[in-house]
Design an enzyme around this catalytic site. Structure first.
Site, PDB file in Angstrom:
ATOM      1  N   CYS A  50       4.312 -97.928 -24.561  1.00  0.00           N
ATOM      2  CA  CYS A  50       3.867 -98.887 -25.581  1.00  0.00           C
ATOM      3  C   CYS A  50       2.376 -99.178 -25.438  1.00  0.00           C
ATOM      4  O   CYS A  50       1.692 -99.426 -26.431  1.00  0.00           O
ATOM      5  CB  CYS A  50       4.678-100.161 -25.495  1.00  0.00           C
ATOM      6  N   HIS A 304       5.599-105.788 -22.285  1.00  0.00           N
ATOM      7  CA  HIS A 304       5.561-104.882 -23.436  1.00  0.00           C
ATOM      8  C   HIS A 304       4.282-105.126 -24.211  1.00  0.00           C
ATOM      9  O   HIS A 304       3.785-106.252 -24.303  1.00  0.00           O
ATOM     10  CB  HIS A 304       6.786-105.128 -24.325  1.00  0.00           C
TER      11      HIS A 304
END
Length: 1062
Positions: A50, A304
């Site tokens: 990510c 994330h």
């Protein structure tokens, strides 16, 4: 690569990205889902990428970065060629182009980065480990700069992101200013204890740090400690300002990392003029607008990434996000104003036309559209949503600003630039007809004129523009498509005035010939593909004395001076061009040859079996005779192409050199006509001989070459094993590879070519070579090596480790070399002494009597110990004390002894851990040094330093002292400075530190971020200067021996693998 600081958190956190491994194909046959309502493409998460996805989307939405698409295969190469030996394919930019093209053009919900990460050299585990996006940003930019070297995009990263700061120290006594400039691609700003980006920038570039009290600054001009002020300013601002927020800190009280989650605001628009040097620049040059925010959600041990991006070029379709439901409040008067998000739809309902079609040209786009790109998911957001990322567990981590003065072209400007083509115009007065094609009259000047033109316009418009350029042109003007061929310039079709350039297939770098449409220099010109000229090599017999070239330096082929039979016939070659539609008869007439002349084409299969060939060492080539029926066929029909050879013979030329057998003419070369003169450097010359003196020898190229073999030379000057059984490609021979003709035979398929050296790893050119059977045992191989150097049998063999140092011994002497996987070209070390028993280590022990004497000459050998590899360090010390050479040394217990490991007669590291087994620390044959101590010592984690204090006013130091520094909790330079200050009773800020590099005789300064080292302080002593001079002399001698002008570059560990393209 970056460590495991930012690994993905587990499902219990509730926000970890769902792994969507890009390398695994979808099991079903269903097509990938199309793009969503935003009309933008996301990027698949390979499990932990990510951080990479967020950065790639930011670069994609940076219009100026997409200039990467302007680089074509001429500069970057083709991905299909990346496996070809010697091909320079810049894989990383090509894979970025391919990924960006997928994100922009392909109708699918998300694209894969698997091919891109493969080009980085990442393995499968790299896709599942998350890393720091700021570190990735720096490493990716560095990889791109190395990949784009020597291309038109080599300055792309530097031009878009490079800026400079300047650090200044102003003396309050004399006003002297000391400055140091630093480059940056991104700015790292502090978050802890601050509330906004502006406050952090103010502390960095406006506030001054005073050196006063016990923390004074030594002024070079005043030559004493004075009060001074230190400050920093931005000197050069890049078009794109990248700012990294230091949200991750370390709590020294709890000894753990933590994330700053307090409120930290940053503006949508910012003016950096207060933080810059006052240089009178334009006001717009300091204004920036935010266009990307990379967000980290989670803690310091996992999380994330996703990114908020402003769609500058309106690539997506923005829709107002649904408003959150709120409880009803009191009724208010209906507002007559229209929300900016709803203005476009209201306008469409009212007038039936969108804002982009009717008003964008004059007033620009409506508002600033932002999107949240979260791996495969893309959603519209409002600009006000950015404020939600000021604080909390989910907060901004990297900010990307762009200058407001950067201009994006309008649709009309973009269309004009996109349809502009560069044409090369060739004017008829500059050419003449020769060799079946148009040749420039002047070879010195450029015979073409470049013209930029809109390809949407007609040919008539182009002709009118050329008329205006050529004011002296008279008569008709025709424009004909041309192409440069090996034979010259050839014309094809004439384009008509009514057609557009686009419809005629005219593109950038097209060649157009400007003429009257009939003739050039009174010569009629025929155009068309069937008349394409063919450049042939015409070969004729040459009668007479041959002039031979003089012998040049290097390798030279020298013709034999004796005349051949029939007057010394040789072949004479010249290149001639002919129209492709010309017949073979017309070619013969153009050459001025009589009708009885024979025309032959080179026979690729060579002379037939049983035909007369060359004599011993000679050579023969075959030529196929054209039959009479081929004389009426054209060159195109005969499939003759550029570079083909055409032999022209008269019947009386047939002799022992030129013989006719059926339709094959054989040209035979005498056996003694060629010699090969080889220039070489003899090995083992005396000291009185000059190392650069070369010798020459004549080798008959047609004789027996069995006593010679070809060997490659690597970058260090080392001769590689012979590889004559391999093809040129398999042997790794590429352009500019150095080959050496060496005496000796090449190994057979069942043999190994090995290097070996006595005692230590060989230097370049000092090792010895031997050829042995790959089935022979280690004992047999050792015997062959000892016989070659005439030594006895009290030796054993060792391999080199990955550091090119002497490694582990070959313990099984009855094993074959093939069983031990010893390969061709490997280096073995013949080491003195017998092999230790299995499970035992043989260690050489040295005594270091005086710790204040830094000379390695004081080391004396005290013997060898043979000890089990399962023994501990305590057992080793006990056994060392039993050596006869240490009987006079008084050591109460083993705690009064320190054991060093030696590397090259130099102290390398202290052996620690009293209860660890030796096999975890040492290998057999290692050298150890024991040192007697005055007090007991146990150093589990502390660092032992040898500290020298400089003598004031002199270029020398007091004798060294030992200092134990506990770096387990804080290993920063400031901690070391505090420890040294406490040891000497001085102020920490008054110390200047440097680390000595004894191998290089240099000192590496150790500075702290808030301390500017006085550059006038020189740590180098007179002995260091003498050592540096000796190193230069040795390096110069090595360059003369190896014939190399460049030293080997040190190996650097890279996280993204990049080829060499210089």
């Amino acid at each position: 690569m970056f460590g495991n600081l930012f690994e993905e958190e587990g499902e219990e956190d509730g926000f970890a990205s769902t792994p969507s491994r890009g390398r695994v194909a979808n099991g079903g046959k269903e097509p990938p889902p199309p793009r969503g309502r935003s009309n933008l493409c996301g990027i698949k998460n390979q499990g932990g990428t990510c951080y990479l996805n967020s950065l790639l989307q930011t670069l994609l939405f940076t219009p100026e970065f997409r200039e990467l698409f302007s680089l074509g295969p001429q500069e970057l190469g083709c991905l299909e060629d990346k496996e070809k030996p010697g091909a320079k394919v810049r894989v990383i930019p090509l894979e970025l182009q391919r990924l960006f093209a997928s994100l922009l053009l392909i109708d699918q919900q998300s694209a894969s980065t698997a091919d891109l990460t493969d080009s980085f050299g990442w393995n499968s585990s790299e896709g599942t480990n998350q890393h720091d996006v700021q570190e990735l940003n720096r490493i990716l930019f560095s990889a791109l700069e190395h990949s784009l070297v020597d291309t038109s995009g080599s300055s792309l990263i530097h031009r878009l992101y490079h800026g400079t700061t300047v650090n200044s120290i102003v003396c309050k006594e004399c006003g002297n200013v000391s400055q140091r400039q630093e480059d940056f691609l991104d700015l790292t700003v502090c978050v802890c204890g601050l509330s906004s980006l502006e406050e952090a920038l103010w502390n960095m570039f406006v506030e001054e740090e005073l050196f006063e009290g016990n923390n004074l600054y030594r002024c070079a001009q005043c030559d004493r400690l004075v009060t001074a002020a230190k400050s920093a300013k931005l000197r050069k601002l890049p078009p794109f300002m990248t700012i990294s927020l230091l949200r991750f800190s370390f709590d020294f009280a709890k000894c753990e990392r933590y994330k700053e989650t307090g409120r930290y605001s940053f503006p949508i628009a910012i003016n950096l003029q207060p933080f810059c040097e006052q240089n009178g620049g334009e006001e717009g040059g300091y204004s920036y607008e935010l266009f990307s925010v990379i967000i980290h959600k989670g803690g310091c041990y996992g999380g994330h990434y996703h990114v908020y991006i402003r769609d500058i070029d309106q690539l997506g379709q923005w829709e107002p996000p649904e408003l959150e439901c709120k409880p009803k409040s009191q009724k208010k008067e209906p507002s007559k104003s229209v929300l900016l998000d709803q203005l476009g739809q209201k306008l469409m309902d009212k007038i039936g036309s969108s804002w982009s079609k009717k008003f964008r040209k004059h007033y620009g786009p409506i508002g600033k559209h932002w999107f949240d790109l979260n791996d495969s998911t893309v959603t519209s957001i409002r600009e006000s949503d950015i404020e939600k990322q000021f604080q909390g567990k989910e907060s901004a981590y990297m900010l990307f600003y762009r200058k407001t003065q950067l201009h994006r072209p309008s649709e009309e400007e973009f269309e004009a630039a996109n349809n502009s083509v560069e044409l090369r115009l060739h004017l008829a007065p500059d050419y003449r007809l020769a060799n079946g094609a148009l040749q420039p009259i002047s070879k010195e000047q450029n015979n073409s004129t470049t013209l930029s033109f809109d390809r949407r316009k007609t040919v008539g418009d182009l002709r009118l523009a050329i008329y205006q350029m050529q004011e002296l042109w008279e008569g008709d003007m025709a424009l004909t498509v041309a192409k440069t061929l090996p034979a010259g310039l050839h014309l094809y079709n004439t384009i008509t005035d009514s057609a557009s350039l686009y419809s005629t297939g005219i593109h950038t770098n097209s060649d157009l010939f400007v003429w009257n449409g009939r003739e050039v220099c009174n010569e009629t010109i025929v155009a068309g593909a069937e008349w394409e000229p063919v450049l042939l090599t015409v070969v004729r017999p040459f009668l007479g004395e041959v002039e031979y070239p003089e012998v040049m330096d290097g390798v030279e082929c020298e013709e034999g001076k004796g005349n051949f039979e029939n007057g010394g016939s040789v072949l004479k070659r010249e290149t001639r061009g002919f129209a492709g539609a010309a017949t073979l008869r017309e070619v013969r007439e153009a050459l001025g040859e009589p009708e009885e002349s024979l025309l032959c084409q080179e026979h690729k299969a060579g002379p037939r079996a049983g035909e007369q060939g060359a004599g011993e060492g000679g050579g023969a080539s075959g030529w196929r005779l054209f039959p009479p029926t081929d004389m009426q066929r054209t060159l195109k029909e005969l499939s003759l192409k550029d570079g083909d050879a055409l032999l022209v013979l008269e019947p009386q030329s047939l002799d022992s050199v030129f013989s006719l057998n059926g339709d094959i003419v054989t040209v035979t070369t005498p056996s003694d006509c060629r010699w090969l003169q080889v220039e070489y450097q003899p090995h083992g010359g005396g000291e009185g001989e000059k190392s650069e003196e070369m010798r020459k020898v004549k080798v008959p190229a047609t004789g027996n070459m069995a006593q010679y073999c070809l060997r490659q030379v690597d970058c260090t000057g080392k001769l590689l094993p012979p590889c004559e059984e391999l093809s040129v490609r398999d042997a790794g021979v590429r352009l500019m590879t150095t080959l050496t003709l060496c005496p000796g035979n090449a190994p057979k398929a069942s043999q190994l070519f090995l290097h070996f050296s006595l005692g230590s790893a060989p230097s370049a050119g000092l090792g010895m070579d031997i050829i042995v059977e790959n089935t022979c045992t280690v004992k047999e191989c050792l015997k062959a090596m000892l016989d070659a150097v005439e030594l006895d049998t009290c030796w054993h063999l060792r391999r080199l480790d990955w550091c090119e140092d002497v490694g582990e011994p070959l313990m099984d002497e009855d094993a074959s070399l093939s069983e031990l996987k010893i390969s061709n070209g490997e280096t073995l070390i013949v080491t003195e002494g017998k092999l230790p028993p299995k499970g035992f280590l043989t260690l050489s022990v040295w005594m270091y009597p005086d710790m204040r004497n830094n000379s390695m000459d004081e080391l004396r050998s005290v013997g060898k110990v043979e000890i089990s590899d399962e023994a501990t360090l305590e057992d080793l010390k006990t056994q060392v004390l039993t050596l006869p050479g240490l009987q006079d040394v008084c050591v109460p217990t083993t705690a009064f002894m320190r054991v060093w490991q030696l590397e090259g007669r130099r102290l390398a590291q202290i052996l620690r851990g009293q209860h660890f087994t030796l096999k975890l620390k040492l290998s057999s044959g290692a050298d150890l040094c024991v040192q007697q101590l005055e007090k007991e010592e146990d150093l589990p984690k502390e660092v032992l330093l040898h500290v020298k204090m400089g003598v004031p006013g002199e270029r020398c130091y007091y004798p060294p002292e030992e200092l134990v520094w506990d770096a387990s909790r804080d290993s920063s330079p400031q901690s070391l400075r505090t420890c040294l200050a406490a040891h000497y009773g001085l102020s920490p800020d008054s110390l200047l530190l440097a680390k000595h590099q004894p191998d290089k005789h240099t000192w590496e300064e150790i500075s702290n971020w808030n301390l500017l080292i006085d550059n006038n302080r020189d740590f180098v002593t007179i002995e260091d200067e003498q050592g540096q001079q000796r190193l230069k002399e040795l390096a110069e001698q090595d360059r003369k021996k190896t014939g190399l002008s460049k030293l080997r570059k040190p190996e650097v560990a890279l996280s993204i693998n990049v080829g060499v393209f210089r």
